[in-house]
Design a protein around this motif. Structure first.
Motif: not given
Length: 145
Positions: A62-64, A27
């Motif tokens: 919402q995390r990449r 992440a």
């Protein structure tokens, strides 16, 4: 090899990102912590790596999460392989291993090279690439990058 790719892998922060991503998916926040740089800086470098097809992104809420795209580096590895003769590869020295074991040791080295593609870790390749890029920049522009 596209000249843009030289620029992409020449940056030390991007090489650090590639080295971390070679270990697995991360992440953005984890990469920020690992590199001890700001989130905007990490995001900027990840965007450059993504545009060069060296990393991929996976969204989860919402995390990449980013991961290495090894095929993006294949061209770099192939090109570097043309610059480093096979004789420059580490080899088992005669006398280090008994003569009766030399053939088995050499087969083991060759098997490890096949298993790892060109037989070098990403870190070794990027260090060698940086040396070559620095030499090119010095010759071309009279300075080191």
């Amino acid at each position: 090899m596209p000249s843009d790719l030289y620029h992409v892998i020449a940056d030390p922060t991007r090489r650090q990102l590639l080295t971390h991503l070679a270990e697995g998916e991360y992440a953005v926040g984890d990469l920020v912590d690992a590199l001890d740089v700001s989130q905007p800086t990490v995001s900027k470098h990840l965007r450059v790596l993504r545009e060069a097809s060296l990393v991929s992104i996976r969204a989860q809420g919402q995390r990449r999460f980013y991961s290495l795209e090894p095929e993006g580096l294949r061209e770099v590895l192939d090109w570097l392989g043309t610059l480093v003769p096979a004789s420059a590869e580490p080899a088992v020295a005669v006398g280090q291993v008994g003569e009766e074991h030399d053939d088995a040791a050499q087969r083991g080295v060759l098997a490890a090279r096949r298993q790892h593609g060109v037989g070098r870790s990403l870190e070794q390749v990027t260090e060698r690439a940086q040396e070559i890029i620095d030499r090119f920049a010095k010759q071309r522009f009279g300075r080191r990058r």
